[in-house]
Design an enzyme around this catalytic site. Structure first.
Site, short mmCIF file in Angstrom:
data_model
loop_
_atom_site.label_atom_id
_atom_site.label_comp_id
_atom_site.label_asym_id
_atom_site.label_seq_id
_atom_site.Cartn_x
_atom_site.Cartn_y
_atom_site.Cartn_z
CG ASP A 1 -2.24 0.96 0.97
OD1 ASP A 1 -2.22 1.88 0.53
OD2 ASP A 1 -3.30 0.27 1.79
CB THR B 1 -6.72 1.97 -0.48
OG1 THR B 1 -5.69 2.69 -0.04
CG2 THR B 1 -6.30 0.40 -0.10
CG ASN C 1 -10.38 4.39 -0.29
OD1 ASN C 1 -10.03 3.53 -0.93
ND2 ASN C 1 -9.41 5.17 0.33
NE ARG D 1 -9.32 1.69 1.97
CZ ARG D 1 -9.33 2.08 2.95
NH1 ARG D 1 -10.50 1.68 3.77
NH2 ARG D 1 -8.67 2.89 3.54
CG HIS E 1 -1.92 8.50 4.81
ND1 HIS E 1 -2.38 9.38 3.68
CD2 HIS E 1 -2.24 7.18 4.36
CE1 HIS E 1 -2.74 8.74 2.71
NE2 HIS E 1 -3.06 7.53 3.23
CG ASP F 1 -2.98 0.69 -2.67
OD1 ASP F 1 -1.72 1.02 -2.52
OD2 ASP F 1 -3.60 0.73 -1.55
CG HIS G 1 -2.94 8.17 -1.69
ND1 HIS G 1 -4.05 7.48 -2.15
CD2 HIS G 1 -2.68 7.93 -0.39
CE1 HIS G 1 -4.51 6.69 -0.90
NE2 HIS G 1 -3.57 6.98 0.03
#
Length: 560
Positions: free
Chosen positions: A47, A88, A109, A172, A320, A363, A501
């Site tokens: 990720d 994601t 998301n 997810r 993040h 992703d 992102h």
């Protein structure tokens, strides 16, 4: 006459023998094909992994993780996402379906549901029950994903005998990768009831398997409430910026963002297991659980191909919090390299070296922290979306004397209240034009598109228009879409440090794509590949149907 008959009989005998031999050869080839498929396909998504993390940290990686994939397998160096938004949910879905949000329907998301008049999560499903937790975090399934994954097609091809298991800290990441027909998807409940269990939902099973219960009961996750210090001497982290700086998040209970981070002390004020998920130890826990799943589910133990999807989510969470130039990110990837080596060594032992196939991608990528770029004289910025939505509604009220005509601004899309427009006899196209002109007055907004325009974009449109076209789902997407200038993302208390992102710019679209293992050539290419090429490539390798909405092309230069 007799001579002619003998010649004819001999000819028939030779032809029959040839046809019989040809049939035998065909059967032999068919048998060879069936047994040549890998026993296990492992799809790894890291990720928020930018492509340049491979090159930037390359000299610090060991030989058994990223370097093993590069040296023994195939490296697609110019691999990109071919749609907007780069998030994601859409990212994982596109990797495994071989198509884009236009067709698979996962446009973010979360997105604004036009009928429910609220935001919905991409995997929420209130028709199922949680397993392993009392929270609603288990009420999840792939029901909102409209397309099949290559794992779904493998299940159909093998008459449901080939297993599929999806694993990720994020729901997810586990659910959308594994597909609709998966035997199970497991994610980590780090944010709710405080137990730190691996959980699932009744979409997949009536109750958790015994091995999952046993893993949870051991309390493995609690072991990672420990001090996160750098893996090596902090002075050796030359590929990153300074340790303590104003570009990084400072956790509650810390005075600055520098190492070490004592997770045991920080857990009370920072969400309990949340601090583990936001550290490299979340990836370690993911490997722990994955290795147990391989053993307990007997993955890759026969000649019927199984599929295992693993999403390492903590890289995203660290990014993040601290941003791409942080020592925290570098340390997380050096530790992830060791996790990959641990996984590959286990696969060698349990499935057999040369009997499995792995691909690794991401992703989405991520930009640098805006304030860091500004300090280095590179244009960037943060944009206040909430203030913008208020401005738009104020403008619409001044024009039409109707309040709150714009309902949402999620995913850089404006959702309008069509019911109010009908009740007040407001021309929809005129209103969209008013909103569009208002959006274009903002310095940091680059382009604005009305939905009706996007639906008519020809394939010959500009680069960004094609990305928006492929990311736009007519039923789910908003009425107006807009894009920011490069290196701009939404302003919030969360985003003023670290990164985010969503865009179609290279920092978000350029991600790694590595293949290695059975059926894979050794090599590399700078030829552009798309994220949607992965699923058809794996389908071609397995000799199965492509996912039903796939638009990608098999990368034939990868397959041996």
């Amino acid at each position: 006459m007799i001579k002619n008959f003998l010649v004819f009989a001999f000819t028939v005998f030779i032809a029959s023998s040839f046809n019989a031999q040809n049939r035998i050869s065909t059967v032999e080839k068919s048998t060879t094909f069936e047994t040549s498929s890998p026993k296990l396909v492992v799809g790894i998504v890291v990720d928020q992994m930018r492509y340049d993390y491979l090159t930037r940290f390359y000299n610090r990686f060991g030989e058994g993780g990223f370097k093993r994939m590069i040296n023994e397998g195939f490296n697609c160096k110019n691999n990109h996402f071919n749609f907007i938004p780069t998030k994601t949910g859409p990212g994982h879905t596109s990797v495994f379906t071989g198509t884009t949000p236009k067709y698979h329907g996962i446009i973010g998301n979360d997105w604004f549901d036009k009928e429910l008049k609220r935001n919905v999560n991409c995997v929420e499903d209130n028709s199922v029950e949680s397993l392993g937790t009392l929270s609603n975090d288990g009420k999840k399934s792939p029901v909102q994903m409209l397309a099949s994954t290559f794992a779904d097609e493998n299940r159909l091809f093998t008459q449901m005998r080939g297993k599929t298991i999806g694993i990720s800290v994020k729901h997810r990441g586990a659910i959308l990768s594994a597909g609709h027909s998966a035997n199970a998807a497991y994610w980590w409940d780090y944010d709710h009831d405080g137990k730190g269990n691996w959980i699932s939902s009744t979409f997949y099973m009536e109750s958790l398997p015994k091995w999952v219960d046993e893993f949870n009961e051991k309390g493995t996750a609690k072991r990672y409430f420990k001090t996160w210090n750098t893996l090596y001497d902090i002075n050796s982290y030359k590929e990153s910026g300074t340790d303590a700086n104003r570009y990084e998040r400072v956790l509650k209970g810390e005075k600055q963002s520098s190492f070490p981070h004592d997770l045991a002390e920080l857990k009370t004020e920072n969400g309990g297991f949340h601090v583990v998920a936001n550290s490299p130890f979340g990836n370690t826990l993911t490997t722990d659980f994955t290795l147990k799943a391989i053993e307990a589910e007997q993955l890759g133990k026969d000649n019927i191909t199984d599929v295992l999807t693993v999403s390492y989510s903590s890289t995203d969470k660290v990014g993040h919090d601290y941003g791409p130039n942080s020592i925290e990110v570098e340390d997380t990837y050096l530790r992830l390299d060791l996790e990959l080596e641990r996984l590959f060594n286990a696969l060698d032992q349990q499935v057999g070296k040369g009997e499995y196939t792995v691909f690794l991608t991401s992703d989405h990528g991520a930009p640098h922290v805006p304030s860091y770029l500004e300090d280095n004289k590179i244009p960037s910025g943060l944009f206040d979306l909430n203030a913008m939505l208020k401005d738009v509604n104020d403008k619409l009220f001044d024009t039409y004397k109707v309040s709150n005509l714009a309902l949402s601004r999620i995913n850089n899309q404006i959702f309008l209240d069509h019911q109010k427009m009908e009740e007040h006899n407001i021309d929809i196209q005129e209103l969209k034009s008013v909103v569009s002109r208002k959006l274009l007055t903002y310095k940091l907004i680059s382009t604005v598109y009305i939905t009706s325009e996007i639906n008519r974009f020809p394939e010959s449109s500009g680069y960004q228009e094609r990305l928006l076209f492929r990311g736009h789902n007519q039923k789910r997407s908003g009425d107006i879409l807009f894009t920011f200038n490069p290196e701009v993302f939404k302003d919030s208390s969360w985003n003023r440090t670290g990164t985010d992102h969503h865009s179609g710019y290279n920092y978000d679209t350029h991600v790694p794509l590595l293949f290695f293992g059975k059926g894979i050539k050794q090599g590399e290419t700078l030829k552009r590949t798309n994220i949607t090429d992965i699923a058809p490539t794996m389908s071609a390798l397995l000799g199965i149907s492509f996912p039903n909405a796939s638009i990608g092309q098999p990368l034939e230069f990868v397959i041996d």
